[in-house]
Scaffold this motif. Structure first.
Motif, mmCIF file in Angstrom:
data_model
loop_
_atom_site.group_PDB
_atom_site.id
_atom_site.type_symbol
_atom_site.label_atom_id
_atom_site.label_comp_id
_atom_site.label_asym_id
_atom_site.label_seq_id
_atom_site.Cartn_x
_atom_site.Cartn_y
_atom_site.Cartn_z
ATOM 1 N N GLU A 162 0.594 -1.289 0.099
ATOM 2 C CA GLU A 162 0.004 0.108 0.054
ATOM 3 C C GLU A 162 0.796 1.284 0.031
ATOM 4 O OE1 GLU A 162 -2.443 -0.452 3.502
ATOM 5 O OE2 GLU A 162 -3.690 -2.119 2.604
ATOM 6 N N GLY A 163 1.987 1.110 0.158
ATOM 7 C CA GLY A 163 2.926 2.422 0.376
ATOM 8 C C GLY A 163 2.872 3.187 1.463
ATOM 9 N N THR A 164 2.479 2.607 2.606
ATOM 10 C CA THR A 164 2.123 3.007 3.840
ATOM 11 C C THR A 164 3.523 2.979 4.803
ATOM 12 O OG1 THR A 164 0.944 1.444 4.593
ATOM 13 C CG2 THR A 164 -0.276 3.001 3.749
ATOM 14 N N PRO A 165 3.657 3.639 5.774
ATOM 15 C CA PRO A 165 4.928 3.201 6.987
ATOM 16 C C PRO A 165 4.634 2.021 7.398
ATOM 17 C CG PRO A 165 3.901 5.319 7.332
ATOM 18 C CD PRO A 165 3.043 4.866 6.319
ATOM 19 N N PRO A 166 5.945 1.158 7.524
ATOM 20 C CA PRO A 166 5.823 -0.119 7.878
ATOM 21 C C PRO A 166 5.375 -0.034 9.376
ATOM 22 C CG PRO A 166 8.080 0.789 7.976
ATOM 23 C CD PRO A 166 7.229 1.658 7.458
ATOM 24 N N PRO A 167 5.046 -1.113 10.195
ATOM 25 C CA PRO A 167 4.453 -1.218 11.448
ATOM 26 C C PRO A 167 5.596 -1.220 12.435
ATOM 27 C CG PRO A 167 4.481 -3.670 10.484
ATOM 28 C CD PRO A 167 4.879 -2.374 9.131
ATOM 29 N N VAL A 168 5.343 -0.627 13.418
ATOM 30 C CA VAL A 168 6.300 -0.226 14.798
ATOM 31 C C VAL A 168 7.645 0.348 14.178
ATOM 32 C CG1 VAL A 168 7.320 -1.324 16.775
ATOM 33 C CG2 VAL A 168 5.465 -2.461 15.697
ATOM 34 N N GLY A 169 7.494 1.471 13.559
ATOM 35 C CA GLY A 169 8.682 2.361 13.244
ATOM 36 C C GLY A 169 9.374 2.844 14.332
ATOM 37 N N LEU A 170 10.507 3.454 14.216
ATOM 38 C CA LEU A 170 11.384 4.105 15.140
ATOM 39 C C LEU A 170 10.731 5.120 16.156
ATOM 40 C CD1 LEU A 170 14.843 4.494 13.474
ATOM 41 C CD2 LEU A 170 13.998 2.536 14.962
ATOM 42 N N THR A 171 9.755 5.704 15.766
ATOM 43 C CA THR A 171 8.943 6.561 16.750
ATOM 44 C C THR A 171 8.204 5.784 17.487
ATOM 45 O OG1 THR A 171 8.763 8.317 14.902
ATOM 46 C CG2 THR A 171 7.277 8.449 16.714
ATOM 47 N N ASP A 172 7.455 4.736 17.210
ATOM 48 C CA ASP A 172 6.947 3.594 18.107
ATOM 49 C C ASP A 172 7.700 3.239 19.099
ATOM 50 O OD1 ASP A 172 4.529 4.221 16.605
ATOM 51 O OD2 ASP A 172 5.104 2.665 15.173
ATOM 52 N N ALA A 173 8.944 2.642 18.400
ATOM 53 C CA ALA A 173 9.954 2.044 19.599
ATOM 54 C C ALA A 173 10.457 2.689 20.451
ATOM 55 C CB ALA A 173 11.153 1.270 18.636
ATOM 56 N N LEU A 174 10.522 4.107 20.310
ATOM 57 C CA LEU A 174 11.208 5.101 21.097
ATOM 58 C C LEU A 174 10.532 5.031 22.345
ATOM 59 C CD1 LEU A 174 13.346 7.297 21.726
ATOM 60 C CD2 LEU A 174 11.803 8.933 20.346
ATOM 61 N N VAL A 175 9.203 5.161 22.378
ATOM 62 C CA VAL A 175 8.366 5.345 23.450
ATOM 63 C C VAL A 175 8.613 4.436 24.460
ATOM 64 C CG1 VAL A 175 6.057 5.423 24.430
ATOM 65 C CG2 VAL A 175 6.553 6.416 22.310
ATOM 66 N N THR A 176 8.850 2.857 24.123
ATOM 67 C CA THR A 176 9.121 1.661 24.676
ATOM 68 C C THR A 176 10.359 1.773 25.037
ATOM 69 O OG1 THR A 176 7.560 0.414 23.526
ATOM 70 C CG2 THR A 176 9.290 -0.877 24.566
ATOM 71 N N MET A 177 11.401 2.060 24.441
ATOM 72 C CA MET A 177 12.955 2.206 24.924
ATOM 73 C C MET A 177 12.859 3.241 25.835
ATOM 74 S SD MET A 177 14.917 -0.071 23.449
ATOM 75 C CE MET A 177 16.449 0.568 23.179
ATOM 76 N N GLU A 178 12.375 4.315 25.750
ATOM 77 C CA GLU A 178 12.447 5.380 26.752
ATOM 78 C C GLU A 178 12.067 4.727 28.178
ATOM 79 O OE1 GLU A 178 12.048 9.675 24.407
ATOM 80 O OE2 GLU A 178 10.312 8.457 25.120
ATOM 81 N N GLY A 221 18.421 13.753 28.034
ATOM 82 C CA GLY A 221 19.522 13.019 27.631
ATOM 83 C C GLY A 221 20.408 12.676 29.109
ATOM 84 N N GLY A 222 21.773 12.638 29.090
ATOM 85 C CA GLY A 222 22.304 11.920 30.108
ATOM 86 C C GLY A 222 23.053 10.671 29.970
ATOM 87 N N VAL A 223 23.315 10.195 31.243
ATOM 88 C CA VAL A 223 24.228 8.806 31.091
ATOM 89 C C VAL A 223 23.305 7.943 30.692
ATOM 90 C CG1 VAL A 223 26.052 9.473 32.636
ATOM 91 C CG2 VAL A 223 23.902 8.825 33.696
ATOM 92 N N PHE A 224 22.192 7.811 31.371
ATOM 93 C CA PHE A 224 21.138 6.718 30.901
ATOM 94 C C PHE A 224 20.463 6.739 29.410
ATOM 95 C CE2 PHE A 224 21.088 6.829 35.432
ATOM 96 C CZ PHE A 224 21.030 5.530 35.863
ATOM 97 N N GLU A 225 21.057 7.884 28.706
ATOM 98 C CA GLU A 225 20.834 7.790 27.383
ATOM 99 C C GLU A 225 21.876 7.184 26.626
ATOM 100 O OE1 GLU A 225 19.362 11.026 24.116
ATOM 101 O OE2 GLU A 225 21.098 11.699 25.103
ATOM 102 N N GLU A 226 23.193 7.131 27.077
ATOM 103 C CA GLU A 226 24.226 6.594 26.630
ATOM 104 C C GLU A 226 24.211 5.064 26.904
ATOM 105 O OE1 GLU A 226 26.117 8.227 24.671
ATOM 106 O OE2 GLU A 226 25.176 10.175 25.233
ATOM 107 N N ARG A 227 23.862 4.514 28.011
ATOM 108 C CA ARG A 227 23.828 3.311 28.392
ATOM 109 C C ARG A 227 22.891 3.039 29.215
ATOM 110 N NH1 ARG A 227 28.951 -1.071 29.574
ATOM 111 N NH2 ARG A 227 28.300 -0.686 31.872
ATOM 112 N N MET A 228 22.130 1.869 29.288
ATOM 113 C CA MET A 228 20.923 1.741 30.256
ATOM 114 C C MET A 228 21.409 1.607 31.580
ATOM 115 S SD MET A 228 18.039 1.673 28.378
ATOM 116 C CE MET A 228 17.629 1.686 26.566
#
Length: 377
Positions: free
Chosen positions: A317-333, A356-363
């Motif tokens: 359909e030419g639409t964005p793929p499911p679970v793009g990086l914007t979606d994943a960012l919420v979970t990773m944050e 940002g900060g040290v927890f942005e660099e490594r979990m």
């Protein structure tokens, strides 16, 4: 951060099915991807299996309809027939391999976690912005039977406001599991059950209930010899005002994956282990709300195949793929905030983790709190 961006759309060719897919890393999880993709023979061709270990790649190619093997992504891409790279390597290489593929103008499907850190996730998003390729992150529980029905009921307000949630990933892994060299290392795996196991279940929670705002968490190493945690517990507040508890464990002998969502007018439960069917949902209307109904959803188990089906539909359909990086960012944050709260023993707002900060660099914020010889949190 976008899911579909082209560096030069006017010069980008439009690929058509069947799409040539190369799988990087031919260990255990690669078989789940190969099995799922093999269900779509008219839309997908497995053109390459890539692994540093030639014998493992050869065995993989003998098991699945893979055209050839290669020892590096560069070697596989040189043939010019790869449309999409599926990344199934240990987590430390996810980000670098994805960026390499994007720089070649190739699409990426990437196993969880997509990167080891928020910093790497932002770098991956920047690479996607420059590329004609797109990124889709594997969070297959979003695509099981029943999830879409609940999204619809949640969105139209039929269930009332979300109030209280329970999200448990209670799994069991013995010590030999952790003794594999790349497991339980912050700089290789990125974390313990919070990062690599429970992330599937609370990603579904976030997909259903929307953005989170604050978390208070505990994590510790209670039973396994590992550098990371083997259990974490968090209390999460959402923008809606709802609250939920999230437990991620690898030391629970009776394994269960359980999601309970209490709305004003109904309780919705999902009880399964590594994948659910329509029969695994339970719907309980509140007293006086008996007119609310839940239709037992048919369909396949939540799986890689169910996500690939949506991915292929988006391609057509030419639409964005499911679970793009914007979606994943919420979970990773949320992952980063759980670790930050557990290690600092303070509540963490989403706005804080975004600064940002040290927890942005490594979990673990480079604190290595549960390494051998150090005091547990």
């Amino acid at each position: 951060m976008h899911s579909t961006t082209s560096a030069d759309p006017s010069t980008a060719s439009t690929p058509v099915a069947p799409y040539g897919v190369a799988i990087v890393g031919t260990g255990g999880i690669a078989n789940a991807h190969a099995n799922a993709l093999s269900a779509f023979p008219d839309q997908v061709r497995l053109v390459a299996g890539i692994d540093l270990a030639p014998d493992r790649a050869k065995a993989f190619a003998e098991r699945w309809p893979v055209s050839r093997t290669a020892s590096s992504l560069q070697e596989a891409l040189a043939e010019g027939d790869v449309d999409t790279v599926v990344i199934c390597t240990p987590p430390a290489s996810h980000g670098p391999l994805a960026i390499e593929a994007l720089e070649a103008g190739v699409n990426v499907v990437i196993e969880k976690p997509p990167t080891l850190s928020l910093r790497q996730l932002h770098e991956l998003a920047e690479a996607e912005e420059r590329s004609t390729g797109t990124v889709s992150c594997i969070f297959q529980h979003r695509f099981g039977p029943g999830a879409e029905q609940l999204r619809r009921l949640h969105a139209n307000g039929s269930l009332g406001r979300p109030l209280v949630g329970v999200c448990n990933t209670l799994w069991f892994r013995d010590q030999p599991y952790f003794d594999v060299p790349w497991r339980g290392k912050w700089d290789v795996e990125g974390g313990g059950p919070t990062m690599g196991h429970g992330i599937h279940q609370f990603d579904l929670l976030l997909d259903l209930w929307g953005p989170w705002t604050e978390v208070t968490a505990y994590a510790g190493k209670l039973a396994r010899r590992t550098a990371t945690e083997d259990v974490s517990c968090a209390i999460v507040r959402f923008e809606s005002g709802a609250v939920a508890t999230i437990t991620n464990s690898l030391i629970s002998p009776r394994e269960a994956s359980y999601l309970r969502l209490d709305y004003e007018l109904a309780t919705v439960e999902l009880d399964h282990l590594y994948g659910y069917t329509g029969a695994d949902w339970r719907f309980t209307p509140a007293p006086g709300a008996d007119d609310l109904t839940w239709t037992a959803a048919d369909g396949e188990r939540s799986s890689h195949q169910s996500q690939y089906e949506v991915w292929l539909r988006a391609r057509a359909e030419g639409t964005p793929p499911p679970v793009g990086l914007t979606d994943a960012l919420v979970t990773m944050e949320l992952v980063a905030a759980i670790y930050q709260s557990a290690i600092t023993k303070q509540s963490v707002a989403r706005t804080e983790i975004q600064q940002g900060g040290v927890f942005e660099e490594r979990m673990d914020g480079f604190a290595e709190p549960w390494n051998e010889g150090k005091t547990s949190a």
